[in-house]
Design a protein around this motif. Sequence first.
Motif, short mmCIF file in Angstrom:
data_model
loop_
_atom_site.label_atom_id
_atom_site.label_comp_id
_atom_site.label_asym_id
_atom_site.label_seq_id
_atom_site.Cartn_x
_atom_site.Cartn_y
_atom_site.Cartn_z
N ASN A 1 1.11 -1.15 -0.12
CA ASN A 1 -0.66 0.37 0.03
C ASN A 1 0.82 1.36 0.17
OD1 ASN A 1 -2.21 -1.42 2.09
ND2 ASN A 1 -2.28 -1.38 -0.11
N TRP B 1 0.59 14.55 -2.13
CA TRP B 1 -0.86 14.46 -1.95
C TRP B 1 -1.04 14.17 -1.13
CZ3 TRP B 1 -3.85 10.37 0.84
CH2 TRP B 1 -3.35 10.19 1.14
N ASN B 2 -0.50 14.15 0.12
CA ASN B 2 -1.77 15.41 1.16
C ASN B 2 -0.89 16.31 1.80
OD1 ASN B 2 -0.03 13.13 2.39
ND2 ASN B 2 -0.90 12.21 4.16
N PHE C 1 -6.12 6.64 -8.52
CA PHE C 1 -5.53 6.44 -7.22
C PHE C 1 -5.36 5.61 -6.50
CE2 PHE C 1 -5.86 7.81 -1.93
CZ PHE C 1 -4.41 7.97 -2.36
N ASP D 1 -6.13 2.04 -3.97
CA ASP D 1 -7.14 1.45 -2.63
C ASP D 1 -6.59 1.43 -2.21
OD1 ASP D 1 -9.45 0.99 -2.34
OD2 ASP D 1 -9.89 -0.86 -3.21
N SER E 1 -9.25 2.83 0.30
CA SER E 1 -10.35 2.69 1.38
C SER E 1 -10.59 1.96 2.47
CB SER E 1 -11.97 2.29 -0.11
OG SER E 1 -11.61 0.72 -0.11
N LEU F 1 -9.08 6.24 3.15
CA LEU F 1 -7.59 7.25 2.29
C LEU F 1 -8.58 7.44 1.31
CD1 LEU F 1 -4.08 6.11 3.84
CD2 LEU F 1 -6.07 8.31 4.26
N ASN F 2 -8.51 8.44 0.74
CA ASN F 2 -8.74 9.23 -0.82
C ASN F 2 -8.65 10.23 -1.59
OD1 ASN F 2 -10.53 10.70 0.45
ND2 ASN F 2 -12.13 8.88 0.97
N LEU F 3 -9.34 10.94 -2.21
CA LEU F 3 -8.36 11.71 -2.67
C LEU F 3 -8.48 12.95 -1.66
CD1 LEU F 3 -8.84 11.53 -6.55
CD2 LEU F 3 -6.98 11.20 -5.64
N GLU F 4 -9.54 12.85 -1.05
CA GLU F 4 -10.27 14.44 -0.06
C GLU F 4 -8.67 14.00 0.68
OE1 GLU F 4 -13.73 14.17 1.88
OE2 GLU F 4 -14.76 12.35 0.94
N SER F 5 -7.69 13.53 1.25
CA SER F 5 -6.67 13.30 1.74
C SER F 5 -6.04 14.52 0.74
CB SER F 5 -5.60 12.58 2.06
OG SER F 5 -6.94 11.40 2.04
N TRP G 1 -14.92 15.69 -6.99
CA TRP G 1 -13.88 15.92 -8.23
C TRP G 1 -13.33 16.23 -9.39
CZ3 TRP G 1 -10.57 13.62 -11.02
CH2 TRP G 1 -10.30 12.57 -10.94
#
Length: 332
Positions: A87, A244-245, A307, A309, A311, A315-319, A326
């Motif tokens: 991951n 990314w975050n 991105f 997976d 989940s 974690l997802n693109l909201e980070s 989006w």
Amino acid sequence: MKYPKSWKNHSDQLDLLMERGLIVTDRVRALDYLERIGYYRLSGYWFAFRERSQPACLLEKYGHKPKKVRVDRIALDNFLPHSTFQNAVDLYVFDKQLRLLVLDALERIEIALRAEVAHKLGELDPFAYLKPELFYKGFSVELNKKTGVTEHHEWLSKHARLIGRSKEEFIRHNRYKYGLPLPIWVASEVWDFGALSTLFSGMHEADQDAIATRYGVSNGRVFATWLRSLNYLRNVCAHHSRLWNRNIVDQPQLPSAEDLEWLAPFVSNEHKRARCFLLLKIAKHVLAVVNPRSSWPQRVQEHLMAFPDLSHLGLNLESMGAPVNWVESWQK
């Protein structure tokens, strides 16, 4: 102060991660990644997989007086259930490819804006960058209390270093044939993004506005903060740092959403303003003027859709500060 942590070989590093709950399905491959990328760099990616404490208040010393500091959640040593070494690697690769895409856009933006600033100031004087009167007083007259010189003076010192260390043939030719100083349309070719954004921030408001308006931003001072933030973004990517975050320290000012509709999700959301998706949107907005036929927006969208997976780790693109919808937001 004695450093408390001891050196560990790669095998011991991997054993420690496994003891803390990180799942490793291929030990040989994981060791290869540790050797080639490094434990510390990868730790920036598996940090998001670590368990968190409950909110708490800590006592910290500020001078001689202890002060209560609220800490929402502290990262613990152990990993969340089902966290895997792969991951972290997948997230690292995603981030690396994202940085390369960002640099592709920023190169075009930097070159275009260098040309615009040089053209605008060159119209006033071929050596405009040397003339304090062509910049606002806070930049060219007022002294910095810490350094004792003006921002313009500091900029000129950096500019001189850029000229001095340049190996470009056109610099050598102009110095030999015409001498120094170089006219701004020649000198600007050695500016980096930082030199460009700093000089733009020192220009008179009317000159800033004239350039910013071309990019759909009526306020040149706001546009100056966009350039400063894009320079920050460029430095993050050029130094191969995690993006990314990342918490964006140098955040841009935003005009009203009435002026730019796509800003609506960011204006009143502190988290979204502090993440890189906003800067990607700003780069996309500027690039639409610089190169309206560019395939960059589509390539970024495709990359974001790939991105990893994660989940199962929440974690997802909201980070990254991306809105829930989006894709719709990206296409505006």
